[in-house]
Design an enzyme around this catalytic site. Structure first.
Site, PDB file in Angstrom:
ATOM      1  N   ARG A  15       5.441 -13.432   9.467  1.00  0.00           N
ATOM      2  CA  ARG A  15       6.025 -12.145   9.149  1.00  0.00           C
ATOM      3  C   ARG A  15       7.387 -12.045   9.826  1.00  0.00           C
ATOM      4  NH1 ARG A  15       3.053  -7.765   9.660  1.00  0.00           N
ATOM      5  NH2 ARG A  15       4.529  -6.373  10.669  1.00  0.00           N
TER       6      ARG A  15
ATOM      7  N   GLU B 123       0.874  -1.168   0.000  1.00  0.00           N
ATOM      8  CA  GLU B 123       0.000   0.000   0.000  1.00  0.00           C
ATOM      9  C   GLU B 123       0.910   1.216   0.000  1.00  0.00           C
ATOM     10  OE1 GLU B 123      -2.717   0.263   3.287  1.00  0.00           O
ATOM     11  OE2 GLU B 123      -3.618   2.093   2.489  1.00  0.00           O
TER      12      GLU B 123
ATOM     13  N   LYS C  70       5.346   1.222   9.834  1.00  0.00           N
ATOM     14  CA  LYS C  70       5.446   2.627   9.416  1.00  0.00           C
ATOM     15  C   LYS C  70       4.716   3.502  10.426  1.00  0.00           C
ATOM     16  CE  LYS C  70       4.085   0.519   5.112  1.00  0.00           C
ATOM     17  NZ  LYS C  70       2.837   0.185   4.437  1.00  0.00           N
TER      18      LYS C  70
HETATM   19  P1  ATP Z   1       3.114  -1.573   8.057  1.00  0.00           P
HETATM   20  O1  ATP Z   1       2.552  -2.260   9.249  1.00  0.00           O
HETATM   21  O2  ATP Z   1       4.552  -1.217   8.215  1.00  0.00           O
HETATM   22  O3  ATP Z   1       2.297  -0.417   7.593  1.00  0.00           O
HETATM   23  P2  ATP Z   1       1.866  -3.264   6.085  1.00  0.00           P
HETATM   24  O4  ATP Z   1       1.770  -4.710   6.287  1.00  0.00           O
HETATM   25  O5  ATP Z   1       0.641  -2.482   6.359  1.00  0.00           O
HETATM   26  O6  ATP Z   1       3.124  -2.692   6.889  1.00  0.00           O
HETATM   27  P3  ATP Z   1       1.691  -3.361   3.209  1.00  0.00           P
HETATM   28  O7  ATP Z   1       2.067  -2.309   2.260  1.00  0.00           O
HETATM   29  O8  ATP Z   1       0.259  -3.700   3.366  1.00  0.00           O
HETATM   30  O9  ATP Z   1       2.327  -2.918   4.592  1.00  0.00           O
HETATM   31  O10 ATP Z   1       2.527  -4.691   2.936  1.00  0.00           O
HETATM   32  C1  ATP Z   1       2.806  -5.217   1.664  1.00  0.00           C
HETATM   33  C2  ATP Z   1       3.168  -6.665   1.791  1.00  0.00           C
HETATM   34  O11 ATP Z   1       4.279  -6.825   2.665  1.00  0.00           O
HETATM   35  C3  ATP Z   1       2.044  -7.487   2.376  1.00  0.00           C
HETATM   36  O12 ATP Z   1       1.879  -8.644   1.570  1.00  0.00           O
HETATM   37  C4  ATP Z   1       2.502  -7.855   3.754  1.00  0.00           C
HETATM   38  O13 ATP Z   1       2.012  -9.103   4.122  1.00  0.00           O
HETATM   39  C5  ATP Z   1       4.018  -7.826   3.617  1.00  0.00           C
HETATM   40  N1  ATP Z   1       4.649  -7.481   4.886  1.00  0.00           N
HETATM   41  C6  ATP Z   1       4.452  -6.376   5.634  1.00  0.00           C
HETATM   42  N2  ATP Z   1       5.145  -6.418   6.786  1.00  0.00           N
HETATM   43  C7  ATP Z   1       5.824  -7.598   6.767  1.00  0.00           C
HETATM   44  C8  ATP Z   1       6.721  -8.249   7.668  1.00  0.00           C
HETATM   45  N3  ATP Z   1       7.068  -7.693   8.828  1.00  0.00           N
HETATM   46  N4  ATP Z   1       7.208  -9.462   7.312  1.00  0.00           N
HETATM   47  C9  ATP Z   1       6.880 -10.026   6.139  1.00  0.00           C
HETATM   48  N5  ATP Z   1       6.044  -9.471   5.253  1.00  0.00           N
HETATM   49  C10 ATP Z   1       5.503  -8.277   5.554  1.00  0.00           C
HETATM   50 MG    MG Z   2      -1.141  -3.171   5.351  1.00  0.00          MG
END
Ligand code: ATP
Ligand code: MG
Length: 785
Positions: free
Chosen positions: A266, A39, A276
């Site tokens: 994760r 995202e 973030k």
């Molecule tokens: P944040 O919590 O930092 O905002 P998010 O999961 O909301 O991270 P996204 O942009 O939705 O961020 O993530 C894109 C992809 O990265 C998703 O498929 C998610 O599952 C994967 N992802 C995010 N954080 C992790 C992590 N800590 N380990 C492995 N994969 C991750």
């Molecule tokens: Mg997300």
């Protein structure tokens, strides 16, 4: 050290097994299509790197493709700045989506049509309850939900209301579109999930075209299906969402073989925050310099710090994928960084806390240029630079002690120390200022003969010629947080309470050898004995030199916390029961570097004790000791080798760096020779019977076919050539091709001898005996004067 230490590549973890099975069974006609769906609401972090390496990695391994798709269905948080930063970061990591760049918002029209399909089938309805009523109507984990008053609206009414929602007739929150599934489902997500909501907001790409926006569960599966994705990987927190993923695709009418969702654990890293949302306040409050602050766990921060992308990929390989949540030790990332830099970073000398040394027996104004190798410990890498040597030098303040502790092998009053690449000096006089602080050491060179006595216990220190030194600022970065779980904050506190106050120490007035000025500005160095550094790309590449410490040379944290041997990271992982349901594949036997070895040591006190002993008594780095104590097989092999050649650091390096390279999928115990063979080979190198380079070839033969080192050396003709007659023509040739250096040598630059020896060694592919070469050279160079 066993075959499982090779990072997983292809067909090892449970996701790769699934993809392999599908490919073999021809389920998608052999196609493999994955995607990475960020995202665009912030910068990518190390956790995302794991997801990127996984989806792009699997696609590449199976000859498929990986899409980059911006999951931009939320108008309120998304920005074009992030779209650009994310693409930049993924490319820098080394992955390429080719022409497959997609935006979920481009599918809004198709998604709208799919919603109408569901309405027509009686599987979706417009609900006009308030958000709060909808929430209450859902029930709880222990009580079922209740159908709301609008659940049985007719298809016509639903189609009409939905069209008017889209047309902008209603304010935010007036209606939502819900799937009609089961208000009593044990899976709360299946209790008529909301698919669309009204938001009168401008979208960064679609502008004001839309005022209804799809929610994640609805949008994500459709995006995958529209793109013909085959394997959609996401993190474990979406495990419960898999049911709605399948329900929607089946009911909209996507037929098998269609996309399916698979969850993996994760990446959580101790002492690190990977969110973030949680990092934003630290950036905003000015505690961090930005999203690319070198202490940040963002890709941008790691890049600015100097971490090479290969190290991040290696780290992701090392942590692997599994079904159980776990916490990675950041020492693992540091290990990966060292592993990559150790092989590539040129060594130079830099003095961070300078103390002046005057060599009273060197003439004022005299200047020598010493040819110093960039890779003194690796004969496979070539290159050197001239290092000026003069009467005034700087050494590290910590390399001198008036009252040294036991075992101090550096400089003390009246004592001697070896200057790297130069000579041995003795401290004759200590000069202090009025406050009693040492400001200068007056030293003199010690003749080689005298120096040889006690040379064993004498240390070697780095230094820089004072009149030639470059001034630099050095930023010593350390972990941003001082506790393993920074999100565990005290009552009423916040993340800031857990910050490491020493996460950056700025040191000014550091002294660097001048060769650095001529290198490309993005060179990553090892400052000898100090750490890995590079010039800060924002502040440090102009007139003013600023160097970031990328990583220390050794893992300093494991000593502080003794976490290394105890394995806190996995202990925590075990406390969490593994997520598993009967329909899912069994736990992978997936090789995970370090963790598995830690587990073996926990189960085997003998191995744990050996680990401890290797570090404390044999002075091995924890990384090397870790590898050597990963199994009894490996540790026994090591100790057998030591019985032949008692140089623990040297033998460890043979095992960790060279032996691993020839295992070829086997464990140490499966090799056709044992520790004795390696020990003999290491001894032959130390005794000068064979060059290190040639010994690597010998090792490769031993690994292939067995045999003793001496036989193989003889068979391959790799004995060091000590025959003067054989070497003389090579010496002549080298001198003939360096006429300028020869006359420089003859006019006093005797240090050039190193260059000549090096050239002869190169010409003989390392087979010559350097002692004989040196004698020949000095004779030859002396004769013509
Ligand atoms: P944040 O919590 O930092 O905002 P998010 O999961 O909301 O991270 P996204 O942009 O939705 O961020 O993530 C894109 C992809 O990265 C998703 O498929 C998610 O599952 C994967 N992802 C995010 N954080 C992790 C992590 N800590 N380990 C492995 N994969 C991750
Ligand atoms: Mg997300």
């Amino acid at each position: 050290m066993s075959d499982t230490d090779t990072p997983p590549r292809g067909g090892t973890d449970f996701l790769r097994q699934i993809v392999a099975e599908h490919t073999e069974a021809g389920r998608y006609g052999g196609r493999v299509v994955t995607r990475f769906p960020p995202e665009p609401n912030g910068y990518l972090h190390i956790g995302h790197a794991k997801a990127i390496c996984l989806s792009f990695g699997i696609a590449a391994e199976f000859g498929g493709r990986c899409h980059l798709r911006f999951d931009d269905t939320n108008p309120e948080t998304e920005e074009i700045e992030y779209v650009e930063a994310i693409q930049n970061d993924i490319r820098w990591l080394g992955f390429d989506w080719g022409e497959h760049l997609y935006f979920a918002s481009d599918y809004f029209e198709r998604m709208y049509e799919c919603a109408r399909v569901l309405i027509r089938k009686g599987l979706a309805y417009v609900d006009s309850q308030h958000e709060e009523e909808i929430r209450r109507g859902r029930g709880t984990v222990t009580t079922p939900g209740e159908p709301g008053p609008y659940r049985d609206r007719s298809v016509e009414e639903n189609l009409d209301l939905f069209a008017r929602m889209r047309a902008g007739e209603f304010p935010d929150g007036a209606h939502v579109l819900r799937a009609k599934i089961d208000m009593a489902s044990p899976n709360m997500i299946m209790r008529d999930p909301v698919l669309y909501r009204i938001r009168h907001a401008s979208h960064y790409r679609q502008g004001d075209d839309w005022c209804i926006y799809p929610l994640y569960d609805y949008a994500h599966c459709l995006e995958d299906a529209f793109e013909d994705v085959t394997h959609s990987f996401c993190t474990l927190e979406f495990e419960n969402n898999r049911e709605i993923y399948d329900w929607l695709l089946d009911n909209v009418g996507f037929e098998e073989p269609r996309t399916h969702q698979y969850e993996f654990n994760r990446l959580n890293v101790e002492y690190t925050v990977v969110s973030k949302r949680k990092l934003l306040p630290l950036v905003k409050s000015g505690y961090l310099s930005g999203w690319d602050d070198p202490r940040m766990s963002t890709i941008a921060g790691l890049r600015r710090r100097g971490v090479p992308p290969q190290a991040i990929r290696l780290f992701c390989d090392m942590v692997g994928v599994a079904k159980a949540e776990s916490w990675a030790d950041p020492g693992k990332l540091e290990f990966a960084i060292r592993d990559v830099l150790n092989r590539s970073a040129p060594r130079v000398m830099a003095v961070l806390d300078p103390l002046r040394v005057t060599l009273t027996d060197v003439e004022e104004g005299a200047r020598e240029l010493i040819d110093a190798p960039y890779y003194p410990r690796d004969v496979a890498l070539e290159g050197s630079r001239p290092v000026p040597f003069s009467r005034e030098l700087y050494i590290e303040r910590a390399d001198f002690s008036e009252d040294p502790p036991r075992g101090f092998r550096r400089l003390r009053p009246g004592g001697a120390v070896r200057l790297r690449y130069a000579c041995v000096i003795r401290c004759d006089e200590v000069v202090k200022d009025e406050s009693g602080r040492v400001v200068e050491l007056r030293c003199s060179r010690v003749p080689a003969s005298e120096a040889d006595e006690g040379a064993k216990s004498m240390g070697t220190i780095h230094w820089v010629s004072a009149p030639d030194a470059l001034d630099a600022e050095v930023r010593l970065y350390d972990r941003l947080f001082r506790v393993p779980d920074p999100e565990d904050v005290p009552e009423g506190g916040d993340l800031r309470d857990n910050l490491n106050p020493d996460s950056v120490v700025i040191v000014r007035g550091c002294k660097l050898e001048p060769s650095v000025a001529d290198d490309p500005p993005d060179t990553r160095y090892q400052f000898e004995r100090t750490g890995y550094f590079w010039r800060d790309p924002e502040d440090g590449r102009g007139e003013h030199l600023v160097f970031n410490r990328i990583v220390t040379l050794k893992d300093t944290w494991s000593k502080r916390a003794t976490a290394f041997a105890a394995g806190t990271a996995t202990a925590r992982a075990e406390a969490t029961p593994p997520h598993r349901t009967p329909t899912q594949p069994p736990q992978p036997k997936g090789p995970r570097l370090g963790e598995e070895r830690e587990a073996r040591r926990r189960a085997d006190p003998d191995l744990a004790a050996r680990m401890e002993r290797y570090v404390r008594e044999m002075d091995l780095t924890p990384e090397d000791a870790d590898v050597l104590t990963g199994s009894r097989e490996a540790a026994d092999f090591f100790e057998k080798a030591l019985a032949e050649h008692d140089d623990p650091v040297g033998v460890a390096s043979w095992m960790v760096n060279d032996l691993r390279g020839v295992l070829d999928g086997r464990s140490v115990g499966e090799l056709p020779f044992d520790g004795t063979g390696l020990g003999i080979l290491a001894r032959m190198v130390a005794d000068g019977e064979v060059s290190r380079r040639a010994a690597k070839d010998v090792l490769a033969v031993m690994a292939r076919e067995g045999g003793t080192p001496a036989d193989i050396v003889r068979r391959l003709g790799l004995e060091k050539v000590a025959d003067r007659d054989a070497l003389t023509p090579v010496v002549e040739e080298v001198l003939a091709s360096w006429p300028d250096k020869v006359s420089e040598y003859r006019s006093g630059k005797e240090n050039l001898i190193g260059l000549f020896v090096g050239e002869v060694m190169k010409a003989t592919k390392g087979a010559a005996d350097p002692k004989v070469v040196k004698t020949l050279l000095t004779e030859r160079l002396g004769r013509d004067t």
